[in-house]
Design a protein around this motif. Structure first.
Motif, mmCIF file in Angstrom:
data_model
loop_
_atom_site.group_PDB
_atom_site.id
_atom_site.type_symbol
_atom_site.label_atom_id
_atom_site.label_comp_id
_atom_site.label_asym_id
_atom_site.label_seq_id
_atom_site.Cartn_x
_atom_site.Cartn_y
_atom_site.Cartn_z
ATOM 1 N N ASN A 1 0.903 -1.495 -0.065
ATOM 2 C CA ASN A 1 -0.297 -0.074 0.019
ATOM 3 C C ASN A 1 0.880 1.925 -0.063
ATOM 4 O O ASN A 1 0.352 1.886 0.397
ATOM 5 C CB ASN A 1 -0.794 0.076 1.501
ATOM 6 C CG ASN A 1 -1.613 -0.936 1.075
ATOM 7 O OD1 ASN A 1 -2.240 -0.994 0.349
ATOM 8 N ND2 ASN A 1 -2.431 -2.325 2.270
ATOM 9 N N GLY A 2 2.323 0.959 -0.883
ATOM 10 C CA GLY A 2 2.932 2.235 -0.597
ATOM 11 C C GLY A 2 3.820 2.930 0.096
ATOM 12 O O GLY A 2 4.485 3.986 0.301
ATOM 13 N N PHE A 3 3.819 1.821 1.759
ATOM 14 C CA PHE A 3 4.439 2.312 2.451
ATOM 15 C C PHE A 3 5.582 0.711 2.771
ATOM 16 O O PHE A 3 5.652 -0.143 1.890
ATOM 17 C CB PHE A 3 4.016 2.273 3.658
ATOM 18 C CG PHE A 3 2.929 2.691 4.406
ATOM 19 C CD1 PHE A 3 3.039 3.563 5.023
ATOM 20 C CD2 PHE A 3 1.273 2.364 4.152
ATOM 21 C CE1 PHE A 3 2.062 5.253 5.460
ATOM 22 C CE2 PHE A 3 0.466 3.565 4.084
ATOM 23 C CZ PHE A 3 0.639 5.065 5.267
ATOM 24 N N SER A 4 7.093 1.947 3.091
ATOM 25 C CA SER A 4 8.185 0.625 2.820
ATOM 26 C C SER A 4 9.105 2.054 4.088
ATOM 27 O O SER A 4 8.938 2.929 4.515
ATOM 28 C CB SER A 4 9.353 1.400 1.485
ATOM 29 O OG SER A 4 9.901 2.412 1.629
ATOM 30 N N ALA A 5 10.102 0.426 4.608
ATOM 31 C CA ALA A 5 11.407 0.981 5.791
ATOM 32 C C ALA A 5 12.307 0.559 5.310
ATOM 33 O O ALA A 5 12.820 -0.574 4.427
ATOM 34 C CB ALA A 5 10.751 0.422 6.991
ATOM 35 N N THR A 6 13.532 0.932 5.517
ATOM 36 C CA THR A 6 14.503 0.755 5.313
ATOM 37 C C THR A 6 15.469 0.991 6.209
ATOM 38 O O THR A 6 15.600 2.324 7.187
ATOM 39 C CB THR A 6 15.459 1.834 3.862
ATOM 40 O OG1 THR A 6 14.634 2.292 2.674
ATOM 41 C CG2 THR A 6 16.989 1.668 3.868
ATOM 42 N N LEU A 7 17.062 -0.032 6.637
ATOM 43 C CA LEU A 7 18.037 0.477 6.798
ATOM 44 C C LEU A 7 18.785 0.446 6.367
ATOM 45 O O LEU A 7 19.532 -0.871 5.656
ATOM 46 C CB LEU A 7 17.554 -0.514 8.695
ATOM 47 C CG LEU A 7 19.345 -0.167 9.416
ATOM 48 C CD1 LEU A 7 18.804 0.676 10.108
ATOM 49 C CD2 LEU A 7 18.929 -2.016 10.240
ATOM 50 N N TYR B 1 6.636 6.628 2.259
ATOM 51 C CA TYR B 1 5.086 6.262 1.895
ATOM 52 C C TYR B 1 4.986 6.876 -0.122
ATOM 53 O O TYR B 1 5.284 8.446 0.589
ATOM 54 C CB TYR B 1 3.814 7.196 2.060
ATOM 55 C CG TYR B 1 2.675 6.928 1.918
ATOM 56 C CD1 TYR B 1 1.833 5.448 1.644
ATOM 57 C CD2 TYR B 1 2.237 7.883 0.895
ATOM 58 C CE1 TYR B 1 0.331 5.728 0.800
ATOM 59 C CE2 TYR B 1 0.714 7.687 0.959
ATOM 60 C CZ TYR B 1 0.659 6.011 0.937
ATOM 61 O OH TYR B 1 -0.546 6.149 -0.418
ATOM 62 N N THR B 2 4.205 6.164 -0.717
ATOM 63 C CA THR B 2 4.319 6.846 -1.721
ATOM 64 C C THR B 2 2.812 6.248 -2.247
ATOM 65 O O THR B 2 2.715 5.532 -2.797
ATOM 66 C CB THR B 2 5.662 5.900 -2.993
ATOM 67 O OG1 THR B 2 6.719 6.297 -2.535
ATOM 68 C CG2 THR B 2 5.144 6.947 -4.210
ATOM 69 N N GLY B 3 2.330 7.521 -3.013
ATOM 70 C CA GLY B 3 1.029 7.355 -3.200
ATOM 71 C C GLY B 3 0.614 8.026 -4.175
ATOM 72 O O GLY B 3 1.691 8.381 -5.307
ATOM 73 N N THR B 4 -0.758 8.109 -5.019
ATOM 74 C CA THR B 4 -1.323 8.991 -6.656
ATOM 75 C C THR B 4 -1.072 10.167 -6.230
ATOM 76 O O THR B 4 -0.668 11.060 -7.333
ATOM 77 C CB THR B 4 -2.541 7.984 -6.532
ATOM 78 O OG1 THR B 4 -3.641 8.715 -5.931
ATOM 79 C CG2 THR B 4 -2.299 6.916 -6.690
ATOM 80 N N TRP B 5 -0.923 10.750 -5.015
ATOM 81 C CA TRP B 5 -1.186 12.026 -4.795
ATOM 82 C C TRP B 5 0.629 12.628 -4.780
ATOM 83 O O TRP B 5 0.388 14.211 -5.070
ATOM 84 C CB TRP B 5 -1.917 12.218 -3.341
ATOM 85 C CG TRP B 5 -1.346 12.662 -2.131
ATOM 86 C CD1 TRP B 5 -1.887 10.519 -1.622
ATOM 87 C CD2 TRP B 5 -0.265 12.235 -1.558
ATOM 88 N NE1 TRP B 5 -1.155 10.321 -0.918
ATOM 89 C CE2 TRP B 5 0.346 11.432 -0.264
ATOM 90 C CE3 TRP B 5 0.687 13.529 -1.473
ATOM 91 C CZ2 TRP B 5 0.402 11.926 0.146
ATOM 92 C CZ3 TRP B 5 1.390 13.922 -0.712
ATOM 93 C CH2 TRP B 5 2.155 12.379 0.420
ATOM 94 N N GLY B 6 0.932 12.207 -4.209
ATOM 95 C CA GLY B 6 3.021 12.531 -4.314
ATOM 96 C C GLY B 6 3.165 11.463 -3.355
ATOM 97 O O GLY B 6 3.700 10.234 -3.291
#
Length: 480
Positions: free
Chosen positions: A176-182, A231-236
């Motif tokens: 759903n556009g969410f990610s996390a990075t270490l 977070y990446t979505g259709t709005w930005g």
């Protein structure tokens, strides 16, 4: 005249030879292995013959011209830059996910106000991605790579066009556009130090006894630890970032006199300083966001980036990707020292400096081929009180009016505001012009060395409260 019988016999012989040749095994031609288009990853990709790997070859040529407002006759005001770039992007679908390798090679030639450099080839990016793993040289995970920030000059945020470091990272996608990075990143490329070589204010002036003490960074014992939530979505999109940065020094409490190493004495306690200031840690926090603005026009966007650093000012330094040993930020004749930390002249311990600010901009498309970008940034550099000292009184400083002026690592604000207009007559080709205004405003007066017409110091000083400058750029660029 050839007899008819001779012609008939020759015809029979040729026919017989043809029949025998037809009975021999024929040698078949090798099949042609045509290049196939790979549409899975977008335009420009094709299958490497004989493999299931998709490859895209692309590049860029940039010509840029700079006008920099001068402060003396020795300064170059016109700069020329030529830059070439080649990108290789190879992707293979596997049972474990996408396997990607990416290489970006650049060569730059600078002259004039850009400061002369011979042609400097470099590997800007070279990384492998496998599932969530990223290994190699890539854009730092502290910044947001999708910020629509097409400024030509520098702004005070971690600009993704410059923030390329060596790293080892893992990204987990929640869906759903969410990610996390270490990410473990090379901290040596985020160092900002300063030699803090403060001048004597006139002949016979005493040295500043309690001025902040410089140090040299020691060996890296721990990489910078960077983490983000995106977070990446259709709005930005939006991202929160954090980084932990190690500060270590080599000997500052000893010096060499006539080839002999001797301790440096604390002028207050009369005791020798420790050999080094030990180890400290700085940190940086940031919030980035961008959004589509269709109510302004088709394709219009806005973006913002807010950053706070303490002992890690490289994370707000316009996308730093390399160690700086003598950092300054200036405008006009003012050049303010800029550093992660210094050594306390009273205790011999590290004191970290803070830098924080905000940057942002709006992009508007007047037509499908003409775009305007308006942008700016504000940054505050905040050093502990012990980092400042007062100009000692002497005949020279009294005459120039700088006696009693605060100097050293002085707190200051920096403002940047600019705009550009970009014309794209052909896809991938642009011509743009930009103006950028820069103002540095120290908190209180600072002593500025005076120079002669050739730019050489005269030994005198003047007191200044702020100064400014502006830059102009013309860019011609082709991406393919």
């Amino acid at each position: 005249m050839i007899p008819v019988r001779t012609l008939l016999l020759g015809s029979v012989a040729i026919a017989g030879t043809a029949v025998q040749a037809a009975d021999l095994p024929a040698k078949t031609a090798a099949p042609v292995d045509y290049v196939r288009i790979c549409s899975t990853h977008g335009t420009g990709f094709f299958y490497i013959p004989g493999t299931e790997t998709c490859l895209r070859v692309s590049g860029r040529v940039r010509a840029e011209y700079l006008y920099l407002e001068p402060t003396d006759r020795s300064q170059d005001t016109i700069g020329f830059r030529a830059r070439g770039r080649i990108n290789l992007d190879a992707r293979t679908a596997t049972a474990y996910g996408m396997l990607r390798t990416y290489i970006r090679m650049e060569m730059t030639r600078n002259t004039g106000a850009y400061e002369f450099s011979s042609t400097s080839p470099e590997i800007s990016q070279a990384f492998i991605q496998f599932g969530g793993l990223t290994a190699g040289r890539a854009v730092s995970f502290f910044t947001h790579p999708d910020l629509p920030a097409p400024n030509f000059g520098d702004l005070r945020f971690d600009d993704p066009s410059n923030a390329e470091v060596n790293l080892l990272a893992y990204t987990f996608s929640f869906g759903n556009g969410f990610s996390a990075t270490l990410s473990l990143e090379d901290g040596t490329e985020r160092r900002v130090n300063n030699e803090l070589d403060f001048p004597l204010f006139g002949v016979g002036s005493p040295a500043p006894v309690l001025a902040p003490i410089p140090f040299d960074y020691g060996g890296e014992r721990m990489p910078d630890v960077v983490a983000n939530l995106r977070y990446t979505g259709t709005w930005g999109g939006a991202q929160l970032s954090g980084a932990l940065h190690q500060i270590r020094d080599v000997a500052f409490g000893v010096t060499t006199v006539d080839g002999v190493t001797v301790p440096v004495i604390n002028p207050v306690t009369g005791l020798p300083y420790p050999a080094y200031a030990n180890t400290d840690y700085g940190f940086a926090l940031a919030a980035h966001a961008y959004a589509n603005l269709p109510f302004l026009g088709a394709g219009d966007t806005g973006w913002i980036s807010a950053t706070y650093t303490d002992g890690a000012v490289g994370y707000i330094n316009a996308g730093q990707a390399g160690s700086i040993s003598d950092g300054f930020i200036g405008a006009g004749r003012i050049a303010q020292p800029f550093a992660d930390a210094f050594v306390d002249p009273l205790t011999g311990d590290f004191k970290t400096n803070k830098a924080y600010g905000i940057a942002g901009g709006i992009n508007h498309n007047w037509t499908p081929t003409i775009q305007t970008n308006v942008f700016g940034s504000w940054m505050r550099f905040d050093a502990p009180g012990i980092a400042q000292y007062v100009v000692p009184a002497s005949a020279a400083t009294i005459a120039s009016g700088t006696a009693g002026t605060t100097t050293g690592l002085v707190d200051f604000n920096e403002y940047r505001a600019g705009a550009n207009v970009i014309w794209t007559p052909v896809e991938g080709f642009l011509i743009g012009v930009e103006a950028l205004y820069i103002r540095v405003d120290p908190r209180g007066r600072v002593a500025v060395p005076l120079t002669d017409a050739s730019g050489e110091p005269t030994g005198g000083f003047r007191s200044a409260g702020s100064d400014d400058t502006w830059e102009g750029r013309l860019r011609i660029q082709r991406d393919f």
